[in-house]
Design a protein around this motif. Structure first.
Motif, PDB file in Angstrom:
ATOM      1  N   ARG B  93       0.776  -1.221   0.000  1.00 50.18           N
ATOM      2  CA  ARG B  93       0.000   0.000   0.000  1.00 50.18           C
ATOM      3  C   ARG B  93       0.820   1.289   0.000  1.00 50.18           C
ATOM      4  O   ARG B  93       0.343   2.326  -0.423  1.00 50.18           O
ATOM      5  CB  ARG B  93      -0.894  -0.008   1.253  1.00 50.18           C
ATOM      6  CG  ARG B  93      -2.302   0.443   1.011  1.00 50.18           C
ATOM      7  CD  ARG B  93      -3.263  -0.258   1.956  1.00 50.18           C
ATOM      8  NE  ARG B  93      -4.305  -0.886   1.229  1.00 50.18           N
ATOM      9  CZ  ARG B  93      -4.209  -2.031   0.595  1.00 50.18           C
ATOM     10  NH1 ARG B  93      -3.096  -2.696   0.638  1.00 50.18           N
ATOM     11  NH2 ARG B  93      -5.220  -2.498  -0.090  1.00 50.18           N
ATOM     12  N   PRO B 179      -7.776  -1.520  -5.890  1.00 50.23           N
ATOM     13  CA  PRO B 179      -8.080  -0.759  -4.660  1.00 50.23           C
ATOM     14  C   PRO B 179      -9.518  -0.234  -4.650  1.00 50.23           C
ATOM     15  O   PRO B 179     -10.080   0.029  -3.583  1.00 50.23           O
ATOM     16  CB  PRO B 179      -7.068   0.392  -4.680  1.00 50.23           C
ATOM     17  CG  PRO B 179      -6.478   0.402  -6.040  1.00 50.23           C
ATOM     18  CD  PRO B 179      -6.671  -0.939  -6.653  1.00 50.23           C
ATOM     19  N   ASN B 180     -10.147  -0.122  -5.826  1.00 47.81           N
ATOM     20  CA  ASN B 180     -11.531   0.350  -5.881  1.00 47.81           C
ATOM     21  C   ASN B 180     -12.492  -0.566  -5.137  1.00 47.81           C
ATOM     22  O   ASN B 180     -13.513  -0.114  -4.618  1.00 47.81           O
ATOM     23  CB  ASN B 180     -11.996   0.464  -7.340  1.00 47.81           C
ATOM     24  CG  ASN B 180     -11.336   1.648  -8.021  1.00 47.81           C
ATOM     25  OD1 ASN B 180     -11.067   2.662  -7.370  1.00 47.81           O
ATOM     26  ND2 ASN B 180     -11.040   1.505  -9.289  1.00 47.81           N
ATOM     27  N   ASP B 183     -12.362   0.367  -1.574  1.00 53.35           N
ATOM     28  CA  ASP B 183     -12.971   1.694  -1.460  1.00 53.35           C
ATOM     29  C   ASP B 183     -14.495   1.606  -1.539  1.00 53.35           C
ATOM     30  O   ASP B 183     -15.208   2.248  -0.758  1.00 53.35           O
ATOM     31  CB  ASP B 183     -12.460   2.609  -2.579  1.00 53.35           C
ATOM     32  CG  ASP B 183     -11.021   3.030  -2.328  1.00 53.35           C
ATOM     33  OD1 ASP B 183     -10.551   2.811  -1.181  1.00 53.35           O
ATOM     34  OD2 ASP B 183     -10.377   3.539  -3.251  1.00 53.35           O
ATOM     35  N   LEU B 186     -15.858   0.311   1.646  1.00 60.03           N
ATOM     36  CA  LEU B 186     -15.833   1.344   2.688  1.00 60.03           C
ATOM     37  C   LEU B 186     -16.945   2.367   2.461  1.00 60.03           C
ATOM     38  O   LEU B 186     -17.648   2.765   3.391  1.00 60.03           O
ATOM     39  CB  LEU B 186     -14.479   2.054   2.708  1.00 60.03           C
ATOM     40  CG  LEU B 186     -13.318   1.279   3.338  1.00 60.03           C
ATOM     41  CD1 LEU B 186     -12.013   2.039   3.145  1.00 60.03           C
ATOM     42  CD2 LEU B 186     -13.583   1.026   4.816  1.00 60.03           C
ATOM     43  N   ALA B 187     -17.101   2.761   1.184  1.00 63.80           N
ATOM     44  CA  ALA B 187     -18.110   3.767   0.868  1.00 63.80           C
ATOM     45  C   ALA B 187     -19.511   3.245   1.181  1.00 63.80           C
ATOM     46  O   ALA B 187     -20.415   4.014   1.519  1.00 63.80           O
ATOM     47  CB  ALA B 187     -18.008   4.154  -0.607  1.00 63.80           C
ATOM     48  N   ARG B 192     -13.538  -0.703   8.245  1.00 67.68           N
ATOM     49  CA  ARG B 192     -12.215  -1.236   7.882  1.00 67.68           C
ATOM     50  C   ARG B 192     -12.072  -2.729   8.140  1.00 67.68           C
ATOM     51  O   ARG B 192     -11.594  -3.476   7.299  1.00 67.68           O
ATOM     52  CB  ARG B 192     -11.138  -0.522   8.688  1.00 67.68           C
ATOM     53  CG  ARG B 192     -11.068   0.951   8.481  1.00 67.68           C
ATOM     54  CD  ARG B 192     -10.053   1.280   7.426  1.00 67.68           C
ATOM     55  NE  ARG B 192     -10.160   2.688   7.099  1.00 67.68           N
ATOM     56  CZ  ARG B 192      -9.504   3.268   6.124  1.00 67.68           C
ATOM     57  NH1 ARG B 192      -8.700   2.549   5.371  1.00 67.68           N
ATOM     58  NH2 ARG B 192      -9.638   4.539   5.881  1.00 67.68           N
ATOM     59  N   THR B 195     -14.298  -4.807   5.818  1.00 71.68           N
ATOM     60  CA  THR B 195     -13.743  -4.774   4.462  1.00 71.68           C
ATOM     61  C   THR B 195     -12.543  -5.702   4.360  1.00 71.68           C
ATOM     62  O   THR B 195     -12.394  -6.463   3.407  1.00 71.68           O
ATOM     63  CB  THR B 195     -13.314  -3.338   4.110  1.00 71.68           C
ATOM     64  OG1 THR B 195     -14.434  -2.486   4.251  1.00 71.68           O
ATOM     65  CG2 THR B 195     -12.768  -3.267   2.703  1.00 71.68           C
TER      66      THR B 195
END
Lengths: 271, 285
Positions: B93, B179-180, B183, B186-187, B192, B195
């Protein structure tokens, strides 16, 4: 807002655990190396940490260690020969099986990679029985052959990986422009996969130089290699020369690693 | 595309011949000898029989040694995964410069001699060692702890020595994950931890399987680390095979033990491989 607080705690605890464990692991990985280097400067007779005083006496003691130097020479000789043979055999093998999807290519790939998964000790023992069955005397040559078998997979793996990234259209264009297969190999293939071969050769060299399971059975008093000698020093009378020679090996490894990173992009090929 | 790749391979198959010959002569043939020797009934190698296998698998003490070894590999693998996963996750990351540095830290031990790495741990774990000195100074212990020659010691050292084998495949798979996906999770309010558990870990399963297999095979068979840290009191299969082969000169028993040990390690590895495959199938179903 409790929901907001819950999300905050979630993010915060996650970061803390991941970051904390990462820090612990980095420390865990580096700590032993640092300890060895510090210990090697011990002034006293015996191993102790922290040392009572610092000196270079155990480095000086290495100069007089004839048996150790002979063992280091043997290791170097075997590693150079085994690496050279592994590169030649491994590169040719990779060219044959790396781009083929035939069943035999898959079978050969599994066969050539299997020394990585099999217990090295079992192969070393098998090789010893085989050699004595054939009536061949143990020598640096038999030791080298044993090392080739366990070193080839490293060259094969990195070379096949870089072949996979080579666009076959390049080879076709070279051929259709009238280049012979050998010319195409020298001027197109080799420059593209050279770094992969180099990284594999480096790992193979280190693996041979450090090999114990095979050497344990295939080397005798005359052909003693450095890791075995070092193992015996540590096992019998833990003397501080083990620390100084270890520190020398660590520094040499670091230097070689930096060179390999520069020349072959080592870290990309290790994965 | 396929035709082109095929055309390239058709002309080159003979390039595998030298390596295949070396493997036939110096890998498969010795393993064949190993299998044949294991079938002799007595150390003098006169008559055939399955006696040695009965000794390895029928004797409680020997069976115990085998299961201790297989369990040792599992313990080291678990410790490696718990400590290695976060490091791999962070490595995948961070910014490229920091990533290169972390990778360097991971690779350094794999290229340092195993004897050297193990020796370092003797200095750390010994009676007069770093850890005992620190524990005594901080008042955490009344007298030196027995860390060397204990199974806990062996597991910890094996985990450190084999850590790169776990982290490197993990970094590779973690870097490939879009990474989407995390994301998006999370959205959508997953948090965390959720996910991580429901998106990141399942997607990195191939890396986990690859890392665990490599670490397991290496840890279960690590003769040097096992003997130097475990000492003579803790007996594991590699030492047992070595003792029978050289000290006791009982080649058939050593050969049978080697065959059984190899088969068990391969069995565990392939079971794990299978497990990874079914889990993956279920995740994507």
């Amino acid at each position: 807002m409790p929901e907001r607080a819950r999300l905050d705690f979630d993010a915060w605890s996650f970061r803390l655990v991941m970051g904390g464990l990462t820090a612990v692991t980095v420390f865990f990985l580096l700590f032993p190396t640092v300890i060895v280097i510090l210990t090697s400067f011990t002034a006293s007779e015996s191993l102790k940490f922290p040392p009572d005083g610092y000196s270079l006496r155990w480095y000086a003691a290495l100069l007089g260690a004839d048996q150790m130097r002979r063992a280091a020479w043997n290791s170097l000789e075997v590693a150079v020969m085994a690496t050279a043979a592994s590169v030649a055999l491994g590169t040719a093998g990779a060219l044959a099986i790396g781009r083929s999807r035939a069943w035999w290519a898959h079978a050969l790939d599994s066969l050539f990679m299997s020394p990585l998964l099999l217990p090295g000790l079992a192969f070393g023992f098998a090789a010893l029985m085989y050699v004595s069955l054939l009536g061949v005397e143990l020598s640096l040559a038999t030791l080298t052959v044993g090392h080739i078998v366990v070193c080839v997979p490293f060259v094969l793996r990195t070379t096949i990986a870089s072949l996979a990234q080579l666009d076959p259209a390049l080879l076709d264009s070279s051929a259709s422009l009238g280049a012979s297969p050998l010319f195409t190999f020298r001027r197109v293939t080799l420059p593209m996969i050279g770094r992969g071969i180099g990284a594999g050769a480096f790992i193979a060299f280190m693996a041979s130089f450090d090999n114990i399971p095979v050497s344990l059975f295939l080397s005798d008093a005359r052909t003693e290699v450095l890791p075995i000698h070092l193992w015996q020093i540590i096992d019998t009378h833990l003397d501080v020369r083990a620390a100084s020679v270890s520190a020398v090996l660590i520094v040499l490894t670091l230097l070689l690693m930096l060179v390999a990173e520069r020349l072959a992009g080592l870290s990309r090929h290790l994965r | 595309m396929t035709e082109r790749a095929g055309a390239g391979a058709r002309g080159e198959w003979w390039l595998a011949l030298p390596l295949a010959a070396v493997f036939a002569g110096f890998f498969l043939a010795p393993l064949g000898v190993l299998a044949v020797v294991s079938l002799f009934a007595e150390p003098e190698m006169v008559t055939f029989g399955l006696r040695q296998y009965r000794v390895v698998l029928g004797d409680t003490f020997n069976l115990r040694t085998l299961s201790d070894t297989l369990l040792l590999g599992a313990k080291a693998t678990v410790l490696c995964l718990v400590l290695g996963y976060p490091l791999a996750w962070v490595t995948a990351r961070v910014r490229p410069r920091l990533r290169a540095l972390l990778l360097f830290v991971v690779i350094l031990p794999i290229l340092t001699s195993v004897v050297v790495r193990t020796f370092a741990w003797i200095v750390i774990l010994g009676r007069q060692g770093v850890l005992n000195k620190a524990a005594l100074a901080l008042g955490l212990a009344e007298e030196p702890l027995r860390l060397l020659f204990s199974e806990v010691g062996v597991v910890v050292v094996l985990a450190q020595v084999q850590m790169p084998l776990m982290v490197l495949p993990l970094v590779t798979t973690l870097q490939k994950i879009d990474p989407n996906l995390a994301d998006a999770s999370l959205a959508l309010g997953a948090g965390r931890w959720r996910t991580f558990r429901r998106v990141v870990v399942p997607l990195s399963l191939p890396g986990i399987v690859a890392g665990c297999i490599l670490v397991y095979a290496a840890a279960a068979t690590a003769f040097i680390t096992q003997t130097l840290i475990g000492g003579a009191r803790l007996l594991y299969m590699p030492l047992f095979i070595y003792q029978q082969a050289t000290g006791a000169q009982n080649w058939p028993l050593a050969a049978a033990a080697a065959v059984v040990f190899m088969a068990s390690v391969l069995l565990v590895v392939s079971l794990f491989n299978l497990l990874g495959r079914t889990r993956r199938a279920r995740t994507y179903a």
